[in-house]
Write a protein that holds these residues in place. Sequence first.
Motif, PDB file in Angstrom:
ATOM      1  N   ASP A 184       6.128  -2.040   6.932  1.00 21.83           N
ATOM      2  CA  ASP A 184       5.443  -0.886   6.837  1.00 21.83           C
ATOM      3  C   ASP A 184       4.677  -0.514   5.947  1.00 21.83           C
ATOM      4  N   PHE A 185       4.885  -1.147   4.865  1.00 18.60           N
ATOM      5  CA  PHE A 185       3.874  -0.973   3.434  1.00 18.60           C
ATOM      6  C   PHE A 185       3.525  -2.216   2.896  1.00 18.60           C
ATOM      7  N   VAL A 186       3.625  -3.425   3.622  1.00 17.86           N
ATOM      8  CA  VAL A 186       3.188  -4.542   3.199  1.00 17.86           C
ATOM      9  C   VAL A 186       2.488  -5.109   3.954  1.00 17.86           C
ATOM     10  N   PHE A 187       1.414  -6.050   3.766  1.00 13.85           N
ATOM     11  CA  PHE A 187       0.755  -6.959   4.685  1.00 13.85           C
ATOM     12  C   PHE A 187       0.261  -8.040   4.026  1.00 13.85           C
ATOM     13  N   LYS A 188      -0.099  -9.444   4.745  1.00 15.57           N
ATOM     14  CA  LYS A 188      -0.753 -10.353   4.515  1.00 15.57           C
ATOM     15  C   LYS A 188      -2.074 -10.327   4.625  1.00 15.57           C
ATOM     16  N   ILE A 189      -2.981 -11.003   3.963  1.00 11.53           N
ATOM     17  CA  ILE A 189      -4.336 -10.907   4.154  1.00 11.53           C
ATOM     18  C   ILE A 189      -4.942 -12.546   3.703  1.00 11.53           C
ATOM     19  N   ILE A 190      -5.530 -13.003   4.631  1.00 14.53           N
ATOM     20  CA  ILE A 190      -6.287 -14.383   4.172  1.00 14.53           C
ATOM     21  C   ILE A 190      -7.943 -14.387   4.126  1.00 14.53           C
ATOM     22  N   GLU A 220      -4.183   3.273  -0.560  1.00 15.81           N
ATOM     23  CA  GLU A 220      -4.213   2.644  -2.216  1.00 15.81           C
ATOM     24  C   GLU A 220      -3.374   1.582  -2.072  1.00 15.81           C
ATOM     25  N   VAL A 221      -3.867   0.570  -3.050  1.00 19.62           N
ATOM     26  CA  VAL A 221      -2.970  -0.573  -3.113  1.00 19.62           C
ATOM     27  C   VAL A 221      -2.284  -0.344  -4.336  1.00 19.62           C
ATOM     28  N   THR A 222      -0.841  -0.590  -4.178  1.00 18.92           N
ATOM     29  CA  THR A 222       0.279  -0.383  -5.263  1.00 18.92           C
ATOM     30  C   THR A 222       0.457  -1.729  -5.633  1.00 18.92           C
ATOM     31  N   LYS A 223       0.467  -2.986  -5.108  1.00 15.74           N
ATOM     32  CA  LYS A 223       0.802  -4.245  -5.670  1.00 15.74           C
ATOM     33  C   LYS A 223      -0.189  -5.153  -4.876  1.00 15.74           C
ATOM     34  N   LEU A 224      -0.672  -6.147  -5.602  1.00 18.41           N
ATOM     35  CA  LEU A 224      -1.713  -7.104  -5.056  1.00 18.41           C
ATOM     36  C   LEU A 224      -1.042  -8.391  -5.666  1.00 18.41           C
ATOM     37  N   LYS A 225      -0.710  -9.515  -4.932  1.00 20.77           N
ATOM     38  CA  LYS A 225      -0.337 -10.682  -5.355  1.00 20.77           C
ATOM     39  C   LYS A 225      -1.139 -11.714  -4.621  1.00 20.77           C
ATOM     40  N   ARG A 226      -1.639 -12.787  -5.256  1.00 26.74           N
ATOM     41  CA  ARG A 226      -2.320 -13.935  -4.674  1.00 26.74           C
ATOM     42  C   ARG A 226      -1.160 -15.087  -4.655  1.00 26.74           C
ATOM     43  N   GLU A 227      -0.983 -15.417  -3.369  1.00 22.73           N
ATOM     44  CA  GLU A 227      -0.057 -16.485  -3.167  1.00 22.73           C
ATOM     45  C   GLU A 227      -0.492 -17.952  -2.932  1.00 22.73           C
ATOM     46  N   ARG A 228      -1.735 -18.012  -2.663  1.00 21.98           N
ATOM     47  CA  ARG A 228      -2.183 -19.499  -2.355  1.00 21.98           C
ATOM     48  C   ARG A 228      -3.596 -19.320  -2.306  1.00 21.98           C
ATOM     49  N   ILE A 229      -4.075 -20.606  -3.025  1.00 19.58           N
ATOM     50  CA  ILE A 229      -5.629 -20.990  -2.914  1.00 19.58           C
ATOM     51  C   ILE A 229      -5.698 -22.249  -2.207  1.00 19.58           C
ATOM     52  N   VAL A 253      -5.259 -11.046   9.163  1.00 26.70           N
ATOM     53  CA  VAL A 253      -4.336  -9.932   8.432  1.00 26.70           C
ATOM     54  C   VAL A 253      -2.986  -9.770   9.318  1.00 26.70           C
ATOM     55  N   GLU A 254      -2.003  -9.724   8.654  1.00 26.68           N
ATOM     56  CA  GLU A 254      -0.600  -9.726   9.389  1.00 26.68           C
ATOM     57  C   GLU A 254       0.068  -8.747   8.675  1.00 26.68           C
ATOM     58  N   LYS A 255       0.824  -7.723   9.520  1.00 29.02           N
ATOM     59  CA  LYS A 255       1.733  -6.781   9.040  1.00 29.02           C
ATOM     60  C   LYS A 255       2.987  -7.536   8.607  1.00 29.02           C
ATOM     61  N   VAL A 261       0.685  -1.094   0.079  1.00 30.92           N
ATOM     62  CA  VAL A 261      -0.116   0.003   0.010  1.00 30.92           C
ATOM     63  C   VAL A 261       0.809   1.363   0.079  1.00 30.92           C
ATOM     64  N   ASP A 262       0.382   2.559  -0.170  1.00 29.67           N
ATOM     65  CA  ASP A 262       0.910   3.646  -0.508  1.00 29.67           C
ATOM     66  C   ASP A 262       1.281   4.353   0.732  1.00 29.67           C
ATOM     67  N   LYS A 263       0.691   3.934   1.947  1.00 26.84           N
ATOM     68  CA  LYS A 263       1.064   4.551   3.430  1.00 26.84           C
ATOM     69  C   LYS A 263       1.650   3.422   4.406  1.00 26.84           C
ATOM     70  N   LYS A 264       2.004   4.046   5.475  1.00 26.61           N
ATOM     71  CA  LYS A 264       2.328   3.309   6.545  1.00 26.61           C
ATOM     72  C   LYS A 264       1.345   2.687   7.215  1.00 26.61           C
ATOM     73  N   ILE A 265       1.570   1.197   7.530  1.00 26.08           N
ATOM     74  CA  ILE A 265       0.582   0.448   7.952  1.00 26.08           C
ATOM     75  C   ILE A 265       0.367   0.538   9.566  1.00 26.08           C
ATOM     76  N   THR A 266      -0.796   0.872  10.091  1.00 19.64           N
ATOM     77  CA  THR A 266      -0.668   0.958  11.380  1.00 19.64           C
ATOM     78  C   THR A 266      -1.546  -0.117  12.334  1.00 19.64           C
ATOM     79  N   ASP A 267      -1.458  -0.147  13.391  1.00 23.33           N
ATOM     80  CA  ASP A 267      -2.285  -1.093  14.240  1.00 23.33           C
ATOM     81  C   ASP A 267      -3.710  -1.036  14.100  1.00 23.33           C
ATOM     82  N   ASP A 268      -4.052   0.090  13.839  1.00 18.62           N
ATOM     83  CA  ASP A 268      -5.420   0.365  13.674  1.00 18.62           C
ATOM     84  C   ASP A 268      -5.984  -0.018  12.263  1.00 18.62           C
TER      85      ASP A 268
END
Length: 297
Positions: free
Chosen positions: A174-180, A199-208, A169-171, A141-148
């Motif tokens: 600062d700018f990248v997170f994992k989501i299931i 804003e999402v700058t890159k999105l990659k699906r790693e697993r199905i 969701v796991e950080k 994403v384009d901004k720093k990821i916060t706990d909130d």
Amino acid sequence: MENKNQNSTNLNKFISSTGICSRRDAEKFIVAGRVTINKNVAQLGNRVFEGDEVRVDGRLLKAKPKTLYIALNKPVGVVCTTDSKERKNIVKFIGHPERLFPIGRLDKPSEGLIFLTNDGDIVNKILRAGNNHEKEYIVSVDKKITDDFIEKMSNGIPILGTVTQNCKVEKITDFVFKIILTQGLNRQIRRMCEYLGYEVTKLKRERIMNVSLGKLKTGDWRELTEEEMKEINQMISSSSKTEEASTIIEKQKPKPKKKKETPKSNDFNRKSAAFRKNSPKSKRNSNANSKFGRKRR
């Protein structure tokens, strides 16, 4: 002889595999003399070899194509559609000789794992949201990821007239997170982030489910292994078709006319019911209807 049999199929099994009838009905057709192999009347116990022409009532049978399950590492820019008008559609990109269609979607600006198949039943089962089939993504994403941000993403975001289901969701940085996710709403992750001002700058699906990208390079594909398919079938064993899944797959396939007609000669492989009507068991039809596809009066 043993080696020959390994490269052949029992006649009744071959007839059944085309989808027109059961093995038991196939045996009835053979006994009644309605089946030929290379223009010779067949007998029970005959085997079918590659290149043989098998006919029932003079109509050529065609074996069903091999069921395929493919994992593709989709590049950015490829569109998950079978629409031939789309220049960068996923089917053209793969260029496989069999007719395949994608299971679900992955947005044009997104990349990563997507399945393709020629098996419509498994598409419906995998797409069923209620089955909790996991899909894992790595998102920048384009901004720093916060706990909130992590907390709100995990506990549901109001989008598309609903609230997203709780998810993991796991950080990562600062700018990248994992989501299931176990949902598949349209552009779900991007909309969730937008709601929170990111804003999402890159999105990659790693697993199905149980299948991960692993070392599969961008643009490459491979067939799923027997072990992977065995596990997938176990995971979807209680699945059934749903309106959501059926709608998706029907949009991807040309819509046939749903008019009930007596099968024509060129409809031979699709209308197995006519064989049951014309089977030797039915004395009433055995003479008058010996030909498949008799026109209605």
